[in-house]
Design an enzyme around this catalytic site. Structure first.
Site, PDB file in Angstrom:
ATOM      1  N   TYR A 118       0.833  -1.205   0.000  1.00 57.17           N
ATOM      2  CA  TYR A 118       0.000   0.000   0.000  1.00 57.17           C
ATOM      3  C   TYR A 118       0.870   1.259   0.000  1.00 57.17           C
ATOM      4  O   TYR A 118       0.705   2.143  -0.860  1.00 57.17           O
ATOM      5  CB  TYR A 118      -0.911  -0.011   1.225  1.00 57.17           C
ATOM      6  CG  TYR A 118      -1.902   1.126   1.271  1.00 57.17           C
ATOM      7  CD1 TYR A 118      -2.988   1.162   0.402  1.00 57.17           C
ATOM      8  CD2 TYR A 118      -1.771   2.151   2.190  1.00 57.17           C
ATOM      9  CE1 TYR A 118      -3.908   2.201   0.448  1.00 57.17           C
ATOM     10  CE2 TYR A 118      -2.681   3.194   2.243  1.00 57.17           C
ATOM     11  CZ  TYR A 118      -3.749   3.209   1.371  1.00 57.17           C
ATOM     12  OH  TYR A 118      -4.656   4.240   1.415  1.00 57.17           O
ATOM     13  N   ASP A 174       3.862  -0.125  12.119  1.00 54.02           N
ATOM     14  CA  ASP A 174       2.738   0.753  12.455  1.00 54.02           C
ATOM     15  C   ASP A 174       3.297   2.087  12.955  1.00 54.02           C
ATOM     16  O   ASP A 174       4.081   2.112  13.905  1.00 54.02           O
ATOM     17  CB  ASP A 174       1.874   0.108  13.538  1.00 54.02           C
ATOM     18  CG  ASP A 174       0.546   0.801  13.705  1.00 54.02           C
ATOM     19  OD1 ASP A 174      -0.122   1.038  12.685  1.00 54.02           O
ATOM     20  OD2 ASP A 174       0.169   1.108  14.856  1.00 54.02           O
ATOM     21  N   PRO A 175       2.949   3.216  12.330  1.00 51.83           N
ATOM     22  CA  PRO A 175       3.525   4.501  12.726  1.00 51.83           C
ATOM     23  C   PRO A 175       3.164   4.869  14.161  1.00 51.83           C
ATOM     24  O   PRO A 175       2.051   4.612  14.623  1.00 51.83           O
ATOM     25  CB  PRO A 175       2.891   5.491  11.742  1.00 51.83           C
ATOM     26  CG  PRO A 175       2.450   4.653  10.593  1.00 51.83           C
ATOM     27  CD  PRO A 175       2.057   3.332  11.173  1.00 51.83           C
ATOM     28  N   VAL A 193     -11.130   3.411  14.339  1.00 53.81           N
ATOM     29  CA  VAL A 193     -12.449   3.936  14.680  1.00 53.81           C
ATOM     30  C   VAL A 193     -13.513   2.852  14.533  1.00 53.81           C
ATOM     31  O   VAL A 193     -14.345   2.647  15.433  1.00 53.81           O
ATOM     32  CB  VAL A 193     -12.801   5.165  13.814  1.00 53.81           C
ATOM     33  CG1 VAL A 193     -14.259   5.568  14.021  1.00 53.81           C
ATOM     34  CG2 VAL A 193     -11.883   6.338  14.160  1.00 53.81           C
ATOM     35  N   GLN A 215       3.412   8.095  15.283  1.00 56.15           N
ATOM     36  CA  GLN A 215       2.828   9.428  15.234  1.00 56.15           C
ATOM     37  C   GLN A 215       2.275   9.697  13.843  1.00 56.15           C
ATOM     38  O   GLN A 215       2.837   9.251  12.851  1.00 56.15           O
ATOM     39  CB  GLN A 215       3.874  10.506  15.550  1.00 56.15           C
ATOM     40  CG  GLN A 215       4.351  10.549  16.980  1.00 56.15           C
ATOM     41  CD  GLN A 215       5.350  11.674  17.179  1.00 56.15           C
ATOM     42  OE1 GLN A 215       6.331  11.774  16.456  1.00 56.15           O
ATOM     43  NE2 GLN A 215       5.095  12.535  18.147  1.00 56.15           N
TER      44      GLN A 215
END
Length: 319
Positions: A150, A278-279, A193, A281
């Site tokens: 991605y 996985d970032p 979310v 920030q």
């Protein structure tokens, strides 16, 4: 809000997805004719069911990795699964969707002399070492990780857009979209979310990855769509990339607690290991969008989450 000069025929690839369906509705509301193209890999036809009653709406089932031949004035290229659950399921296809899809919409734009907007992503910044992230930052991306299909696919698509602009004069726009939420999100897309709402409403433990102190910035969908429309309507010299997102930054643990409060759920927090790459920030610098497009988000996270709650509540009641 941009004013409509003439009625246009607009192609929205990935038009039955989360963002695409909201964009199609906005364009129809503004009086345009809309061709919604989707192969329903990670989207749902129910998202555009109500739009199919509109005389200006046409649904075209098609895979954008293959050429498409329609006559249009504008193209929004949103075709690509955008959540890790979906884009990692078939990573080779994800790369093809990003790269071949970009080539196909660019060739179409060239034939039609149409404007074409690429829905790029904040993932082009990778796990950033510059905070917040301005468009001038080139990113910190792992080219061989599980997210690379991605991240690097979107980066290559941006390259193709700018090379077509420089070499062939194609009228391009590139938007780098940060975390967006709202109705029509896929309930099982793995995004934070949707995860938190579904877990809270079903009484399941809320899954926090890492210690929950990693940060994100969340933009309500109607604000994001307004940014895309403004970018498309901007003068030709504004090509982007332009960050679109909400700079209101918060920790993931705080987001979980807000959703628990909104839903009234008694779910507990459960800690899981942080996924690879996985970032830690993620926050947009939206100075360019503010100055060039006169755009900034208007809906607070508090209000946006409250407007999103009934959508997920309806999904859990129907299950």
């Amino acid at each position: 809000m941009p004013t409509i000069q003439t009625k246009k025929r607009v192609l929205v690839t990935g038009g039955a997805g989360f963002l695409g369906s909201h964009l199609c509705a906005r364009l129809l509301q503004e009086g345009h004719e809309v061709i919604c193209l989707d192969n329903f890999y990670s989207s749902n036809e129910d998202n555009v069911l109500a739009l199919q009653r509109h005389s200006g709406f046409r649904l075209l089932e098609h895979d954008i990795t293959f050429p498409v031949d329609v006559k249009v004035d504008e193209i929004y290229n949103l075709a690509c699964p955008a959540s890790p659950v979906h884009y990692q399921r078939d990573p080779v296809q994800t790369v093809k969707t990003n790269v071949l899809g970009a080539l196909n919409v660019l060739e179409l734009a060239r034939r039609c002399n149409a404007r074409v907007l690429q829905a790029s992503t904040s993932e082009v910044y990778g796990d950033p070492i510059v905070h917040p992230q301005p468009e001038s930052y080139n990113g910190n991306v792992n080219p061989i990780g599980v997210r690379s299909c991605y991240d690097e696919g979107k980066r290559c698509a941006e390259t193709l857009f700018f090379d077509h602009h420089r070499q062939y004069g194609v009228h391009i726009k590139v938007a780098r979209i940060f975390n967006t939420y709202g109705p029509h999100m896929h309930p099982d897309d793995g995004r934070v979310v949707s995860n938190f709402f579904m877990q809270a409403l079903q009484g399941k433990d809320i899954t926090l990855y890492g210690d929950g102190q990693q940060t994100r910035s969340f933009c309500y969908v109607s604000d994001l769509i307004d940014g895309l429309v403004r970018l498309m309507a901007s003068p030709d010299w504004i090509t982007g990339p332009v960050n679109l997102g909400n700079p209101e930054e918060l920790q993931i643990r705080d987001l979980a607690e807000r959703i628990l409060a909104i839903t009234g759920s008694e779910s507990q927090l459960r800690i899981e290991p942080l996924p690879e790459n996985d970032p830690l920030q993620r926050k947009p610098d939206i100075t360019l969008a503010q100055s060039l497009l006169q755009w900034q988000p208007r809906i607070s996270l508090h209000d946006g989450l409250r407007m999103t709650h009934p959508y997920f509540a309806g999904l859990t009641q129907d299950a």
